[in-house]
Write a protein that holds these residues in place. Structure first.
Motif, PDB file in Angstrom:
ATOM      1  N   UNK A   1      54.142  26.332  41.639  1.00 43.81           N
ATOM      2  CA  UNK A   1      55.023  25.224  41.564  1.00 43.81           C
ATOM      3  C   UNK A   1      54.287  24.328  41.596  1.00 43.81           C
ATOM      4  N   UNK A   2      54.977  23.318  40.443  1.00 42.49           N
ATOM      5  CA  UNK A   2      54.556  21.707  40.469  1.00 42.49           C
ATOM      6  C   UNK A   2      55.976  20.894  40.947  1.00 42.49           C
ATOM      7  N   UNK A   3      55.377  20.558  42.344  1.00 44.96           N
ATOM      8  CA  UNK A   3      56.161  19.801  42.829  1.00 44.96           C
ATOM      9  C   UNK A   3      55.915  17.736  42.140  1.00 44.96           C
ATOM     10  N   UNK A   4      54.865  17.794  41.408  1.00 45.18           N
ATOM     11  CA  UNK A   4      54.482  15.949  41.190  1.00 45.18           C
ATOM     12  C   UNK A   4      55.602  16.106  40.347  1.00 45.18           C
ATOM     13  N   UNK A   5      55.918  17.325  39.164  1.00 41.36           N
ATOM     14  CA  UNK A   5      56.619  16.791  38.032  1.00 41.36           C
ATOM     15  C   UNK A   5      58.557  16.720  39.034  1.00 41.36           C
ATOM     16  N   UNK A   6      58.903  16.823  39.985  1.00 41.49           N
ATOM     17  CA  UNK A   6      60.223  16.998  40.374  1.00 41.49           C
ATOM     18  C   UNK A   6      60.069  15.935  41.544  1.00 41.49           C
ATOM     19  N   UNK A   7      58.560  14.627  41.879  1.00 38.22           N
ATOM     20  CA  UNK A   7      58.558  13.758  42.927  1.00 38.22           C
ATOM     21  C   UNK A   7      60.009  12.785  43.114  1.00 38.22           C
TER      22      UNK A   7
ATOM     23  N   UNK B   1      61.815  27.336  51.871  1.00 39.02           N
ATOM     24  CA  UNK B   1      61.844  28.561  51.854  1.00 39.02           C
ATOM     25  C   UNK B   1      61.495  29.005  51.094  1.00 39.02           C
ATOM     26  N   UNK B   2      61.410  28.592  49.697  1.00 38.20           N
ATOM     27  CA  UNK B   2      60.991  29.170  48.579  1.00 38.20           C
ATOM     28  C   UNK B   2      61.274  27.960  47.207  1.00 38.20           C
ATOM     29  N   UNK B   3      60.052  28.407  46.428  1.00 37.55           N
ATOM     30  CA  UNK B   3      59.939  27.568  44.970  1.00 37.55           C
ATOM     31  C   UNK B   3      60.677  28.356  44.204  1.00 37.55           C
ATOM     32  N   UNK B   4      61.477  28.164  43.352  1.00 34.92           N
ATOM     33  CA  UNK B   4      61.592  29.202  41.967  1.00 34.92           C
ATOM     34  C   UNK B   4      61.258  28.243  41.024  1.00 34.92           C
ATOM     35  N   UNK B   5      59.906  28.835  39.868  1.00 39.35           N
ATOM     36  CA  UNK B   5      59.487  28.011  39.599  1.00 39.35           C
ATOM     37  C   UNK B   5      59.272  28.742  37.831  1.00 39.35           C
ATOM     38  N   UNK B   6      60.104  28.728  36.684  1.00 41.89           N
ATOM     39  CA  UNK B   6      60.154  29.601  35.839  1.00 41.89           C
ATOM     40  C   UNK B   6      60.623  29.055  34.182  1.00 41.89           C
ATOM     41  N   UNK B   7      60.324  30.184  33.636  1.00 45.06           N
ATOM     42  CA  UNK B   7      60.581  29.268  31.674  1.00 45.06           C
ATOM     43  C   UNK B   7      61.736  29.981  31.286  1.00 45.06           C
ATOM     44  N   UNK B   8      62.820  29.088  30.929  1.00 46.00           N
ATOM     45  CA  UNK B   8      64.037  29.879  29.688  1.00 46.00           C
ATOM     46  C   UNK B   8      64.486  28.331  28.569  1.00 46.00           C
ATOM     47  N   UNK B   9      65.232  29.841  27.825  1.00 52.46           N
ATOM     48  CA  UNK B   9      64.821  28.721  26.259  1.00 52.46           C
ATOM     49  C   UNK B   9      66.081  27.968  26.134  1.00 52.46           C
ATOM     50  N   UNK B  10      65.758  27.371  24.994  1.00 49.22           N
ATOM     51  CA  UNK B  10      66.827  26.080  24.318  1.00 49.22           C
ATOM     52  C   UNK B  10      66.896  25.794  22.890  1.00 49.22           C
ATOM     53  N   UNK B  11      67.382  26.151  22.486  1.00 49.19           N
ATOM     54  CA  UNK B  11      68.225  25.528  21.389  1.00 49.19           C
ATOM     55  C   UNK B  11      67.523  24.087  20.835  1.00 49.19           C
ATOM     56  N   UNK B  12      67.424  22.846  19.777  1.00 50.51           N
ATOM     57  CA  UNK B  12      66.680  21.346  20.297  1.00 50.51           C
ATOM     58  C   UNK B  12      68.869  20.577  20.619  1.00 50.51           C
ATOM     59  N   UNK B  13      69.163  21.322  19.584  1.00 54.71           N
ATOM     60  CA  UNK B  13      70.983  20.287  20.775  1.00 54.71           C
ATOM     61  C   UNK B  13      71.768  21.397  22.275  1.00 54.71           C
ATOM     62  N   UNK B  14      70.677  21.980  23.068  1.00 53.25           N
ATOM     63  CA  UNK B  14      70.957  22.504  23.404  1.00 53.25           C
ATOM     64  C   UNK B  14      72.501  24.622  23.904  1.00 53.25           C
ATOM     65  N   UNK B  15      72.778  24.024  22.409  1.00 55.76           N
ATOM     66  CA  UNK B  15      73.824  25.425  22.881  1.00 55.76           C
ATOM     67  C   UNK B  15      72.617  26.390  22.236  1.00 55.76           C
ATOM     68  N   UNK B  16      73.684  28.298  22.159  1.00 54.04           N
ATOM     69  CA  UNK B  16      73.106  28.670  22.127  1.00 54.04           C
ATOM     70  C   UNK B  16      72.545  28.686  20.369  1.00 54.04           C
ATOM     71  N   UNK B  17      72.205  30.010  19.777  1.00 58.48           N
ATOM     72  CA  UNK B  17      72.278  29.996  18.195  1.00 58.48           C
ATOM     73  C   UNK B  17      72.671  32.024  18.191  1.00 58.48           C
ATOM     74  N   UNK B  18      74.091  31.476  17.689  1.00 59.58           N
ATOM     75  CA  UNK B  18      74.738  33.134  17.205  1.00 59.58           C
ATOM     76  C   UNK B  18      74.829  33.472  16.639  1.00 59.58           C
ATOM     77  N   UNK B  19      75.202  34.566  15.876  1.00 60.05           N
ATOM     78  CA  UNK B  19      75.629  35.064  14.717  1.00 60.05           C
ATOM     79  C   UNK B  19      74.691  35.255  14.454  1.00 60.05           C
TER      80      UNK B  19
END
Ligand SMILES: Cc1cc2nc3c(=O)[nH]c(=O)nc-3n(C[C@H](O)[C@H](O)[C@H](O)COP(=O)(O)OP(=O)(O)OC[C@H]3O[C@@H](n4cnc5c(N)ncnc54)[C@H](O)[C@@H]3O)c2cc1C
Length: 804
Positions: free
Chosen positions: A290-296, A315-333
């Motif tokens: 958990x990193x509450x200071x980031x979201x204080x 009850x719980x804190x979920x803190x996990x990573x997920x990926x982004x492209x530079x403009x936030x849209x997927x990289x498809x094709x």
């Protein structure tokens, strides 16, 4: 383990499973998915499972709509539950700008057939009584918003794929991918080797590592993200119905009901990338601390917006990573430069977008093209110039702006300036306000003396108005100069060059010394490009088109390449300027000993010419619709060419102009622009580009059958121009067009044509409703503006100036 497959999908997250399902749905059953652990072992298992349709890009919004609609289908096919909660959602607006954005979105939804609704504060309170509506101006309600069970949904995709014949092999880690001369791939795993006709990288958190196995860099980065699940809250579980989703962009939060409590997540400004240099292979089912200071600050804000949270236990804190492209849209094709290697990566909202991404990729692989223009998510929208150094600041910026207002004229500051031309400091000294295209700094306009060097982001007319107007007037009344760097340029050479171009392009391929405009079609007849082809010799041609689409175009060329033809991307190695306006010929004549009279260098001529000391290529054409010349040279002579033209132009009051003025000038003539009027969403006949198709040529050019069929039947809709009675905001794109109160079309672009003092819109109307004197209504920021159909260009209608 199987040793041969048509497709090997690497990665069993929601995206890989969706791709696998859609491949089977579209008819390919000899397909397999390899997963190094259990399904959902990347970002997927810890997602909050929310889904929504809201997206600034219309095609992405439609893709999200498809994804949401798909869940019922999956449940029916498999008999499994996706744990669907279609509770509806409200996005709040706490500033006039944010409310403008929501109104613009609502307007788009009208022609998209999405039943969203603008709500006032009291209606919001009625629907979601736990929201403190102080300071809220309104909101956008979307009945389709909701959430689901991420794991159940991924397994439903997997089951549906297996029912269609696919194989899924878990606990099989791909360790190497090697291309073979016949176009297949050798996929090595810790369980054996597979030969695959196609490879799909759906590696999610490990997509960078999987890409590196094929020798490529994909611009994406994981970000760490937190959401909190509360203890039971009586005000929630005593409610008769489930609480709707509430997105509070001002507080960077999204909130929904989770069981008998609430769940709230944040896109906080002090965000952090995760594992910048690579995702460890041993990362799996663990969460981050958990990193509450980031979201204080975000939590403090949330207490004010949702006071019930203040007394709720965590009850719980979920803190996990997920990926982004530079403009936030997927990289498809299809990944440029590789055969049969496909990307399905950087899908940051797998439960809003995963279904549509799977469908689009399967269509691309099986049918050769996608049903909708994939540009917003095409992996080729980032060139080889992207590096981790660029990706990191851009992804952070994107995460921070996830809930920010996104303005049509906004230029985001991160990772800039990066790519610049030889003119950058000269333009800067002249007061340039830059934008960025494909990583390149491009002049938008030159600030007037005393004006700020910054365009205020706005949905309305901006502070650049007077400066752009002055540039437009300088072109039409004298002469303007504009840099040509931001054209995509290709050199096509070889004994088969002409024959190949004849097949690739639908239009006429000109003879030596001439140029021609031509559409490039997909087999379906949709537009793949809108090119100027210049014949420099029987075996040498120059092609120019959109700078931002250069990798997409090159990929298309390479896919269709033949022996006896070479295509080189010379976008950055050939540069230059255009000069345009009634005095343009005088300026050119003063810089060369060549004869540039209207007879020696007539409209659509192309000539090698010495300008000053530089060896140049001069084309008699201008996108401004005026008398004009495009003058190409090598980058090392670029500054010399500028100084030569600039010195000669002094006698004629030469003035530099930027892209804003260019886009205004083209509106006088109703010229379309790539990715606005001309895109893979439209056909040549719909947009009027069919006038450049050479049906008389004997060649079986790509898209011929479709274009002929459309010519026989006539297109159902056509691009039109309108004069709009707009006062403070002009058309941007996708505003609905109504006739007699009914939405019948939409705008592709628009703006203010300064020279002719007209607010112009370009957009589609049904062909049978187009007639002289038609008056429509266009909705701009909630205002219904009268729009008069225009059938004659506002400037130089007979082309005397342009061709003279
Ligand atoms: C805290 C949090 C909350 C979120 N909330 C939401 C939400 O509400 N709504 C939403 O839409 N999205 C949400 N997301 C984002 C969502 O989780 C992602 O968009 C989605 O999971 C991406 O799925 P994927 O299949 O692309 O990648 P992943 O889930 O990362 O899957 C990739 C898979 O590939 C496998 N793999 C990788 N390399 C190999 C290899 N070499 N060989 C074999 N297998 C390999 C991995 O084991 C993994 O299973 C959230 C994410 C987080 C972190």
């Amino acid at each position: 383990m199987e040793t041969h497959t048509r497709v090997c999908v690497i990665g069993g997250g929601v995206v890989g499973c969706s791709v696998l399902y859609h491949l089977t749905k579209l008819g390919w059953s000899d397909v397999m998915l390899l997963e190094r652990s259990e399904l959902t072992s990347g970002s997927t298992w810890h997602a909050a499972g929310g889904f929504h349709t809201l997206n600034g890009d219309t095609n992405m919004a439609a893709l999200q709509g498809y994804t949401i609609g798909l869940y019922k289908e999956l449940e029916e096919i498999t008999g499994m539950s996706c744990g669907l909660h279609h509770v509806g959602g409200i996005t709040l607006a706490d500033t006039p700008e944010r409310f403008d954005m929501l109104k613009a979105e609502r307007a788009k939804h009208r022609y998209m057939g999405l039943h969203t609704e603008i709500l006032g504060p009291s209606e919001i309170k009625e629907m979601a009584e736990l929201v403190n509506t102080d300071g809220i101006l309104g909101g956008l309600y979307d009945p389709l918003d909701g959430h689901l069970d991420p794991s159940g949904t991924t397994h439903a995709y997997a089951r549906a794929a297996k029912m269609g014949g696919a194989t899924i092999q878990t606990h099989t880690k791909v360790t190497a991918t090697t291309p073979n001369p016949d176009g297949t791939w050798t996929v090595e795993t810790d369980q054996g080797t597979v030969i695959a006709e196609h490879v799909v990288n759906a590696g999610g958190l490990w997509a960078r590592e999987v890409a590196a196995m094929a020798g490529i860099y994909l611009p994406l980065l994981p970000m760490a993200h937190q959401y909190i699940v509360t203890d039971d809250i009586p005000a929630i579980y005593e409610r008769g119905t489930e609480f709707p989703h509430v997105i509070d962009p001002g507080g960077e939060s999204y909130l929904r009901q989770e069981g008998r409590g609430l769940c709230i997540g944040f896109y906080e400004k002090p965000c952090e990338p995760w594992s910048v240099d690579g995702t460890p292979w041993d990362f799996g089912h663990e969460l981050l601390n958990d990193q509450f200071e980031k979201i204080e600050d975000s939590i403090a804000f949330a207490y004010r917006r949702f006071p019930v949270l203040e007394t709720a236990g965590v009850k719980s804190v979920i803190h996990g990573p997920f990926t982004f492209a530079p403009d936030g849209n997927p990289l498809v094709g299809p990944v440029p430069g590789l055969r049969n290697y496909w990307s399905a990566c950087a899908v940051m909202a797998g439960f809003s977008q995963g279904g549509g991404v799977g469908l689009a990729l399967a269509q691309w692989m099986i049918e050769g093209e996608t049903e909708r223009d994939p540009r917003a998510m095409d992996v080729a929208r980032f060139g080889k110039w992207t590096t981790p150094g660029y990706t990191v600041p851009k992804v952070i910026e994107n995460y921070q702006n996830r809930f920010s207002v996104s303005y049509p004229n906004e230029e985001l500051p991160a990772a800039r300036p990066f790519r610049t031309t030889m003119m950058y400091d000269i333009w800067s000294d002249m007061g340039a306000v830059f934008g960025q295209t494909y990583g390149l700094e491009v002049v938008n306009y030159f600030a007037l003396p005393g004006e700020p060097r910054y365009e205020t982001p706005s949905f309305r007319r901006s502070n650049a108005w007077e400066a752009v107007r002055a540039e437009v007037m300088a072109v039409r009344n004298g002469v303007g100069l504009n840099e040509l760097q931001n054209f995509g340029k290709f050199r096509v050479t070889g004994p088969r060059a002409r024959a190949w171009l004849d097949r690739i392009m639908a239009g006429r391929i000109p003879g030596p010394g001439r140029l021609a405009l031509t559409p490039m079609l997909a087999p379906s007849g949709k537009l793949m490009g809108d090119f100027t082809v210049s014949c420099l010799g029987e075996a040498e041609f120059q092609l120019t088109a959109s700078y931002g689409a250069q990798d997409q175009h090159l990929r298309w060329f390479e896919t269709h390449l033949e022996d006896g033809v070479s295509v080189d991307n010379i976008s950055d190695s050939r540069t230059g300027f255009q000069i345009a306006g009634p005095k343009a010929r005088d300026v050119l004549a003063a810089c060369t000993r060549a004869d540039v009279s209207g007879t020696a260098l007539s409209f659509l001529d192309v000539r090698p010419m010495t300008i000053g000391m530089a060896q140049c290529l001069v084309q008699r054409v201008s996108y401004t619709g005026d008398l004009g010349y495009e003058i190409y040279c090598s980058p090392s002579e670029h500054r010399h060419l500028f100084h030569t033209l600039w010195a000669a132009g002094q006698a004629h009051g030469i003035r530099p102009f930027g892209m804003r003025a260019m886009m205004s000038l083209r509106l006088d003539k109703f010229f379309g622009a790539w990715s606005r009027e001309y895109s893979q969403d439209y056909t040549a006949a719909e947009t009027g580009l069919d006038r450049f198709i050479q049906f008389a040529k004997p060649t079986a050019f790509i898209g011929r059958q479709a274009a002929e069929a459309e010519r026989a039947a006539g297109p159902a809709r056509r691009l039109c121009a309108f004069a709009v009675e707009a006062t403070e905001a002009d058309v941007v794109a996708y505003e609905p067009i109504s006739l007699a109160g009914e939405v019948v079309g939409f705008c592709t672009s628009g703006g203010y044509a300064h020279y002719t003092d007209t607010s112009v819109a370009l957009g589609f109307l049904p062909s049978d409703q187009i007639a002289d004197g038609v008056t429509a209504s266009i909705e701009i920021l909630g205002q219904h503006c009268t729009a008069r159909l225009l059938t004659t260009p506002l400037f130089d209608p007979d082309g005397t100036r342009m061709r003279g």
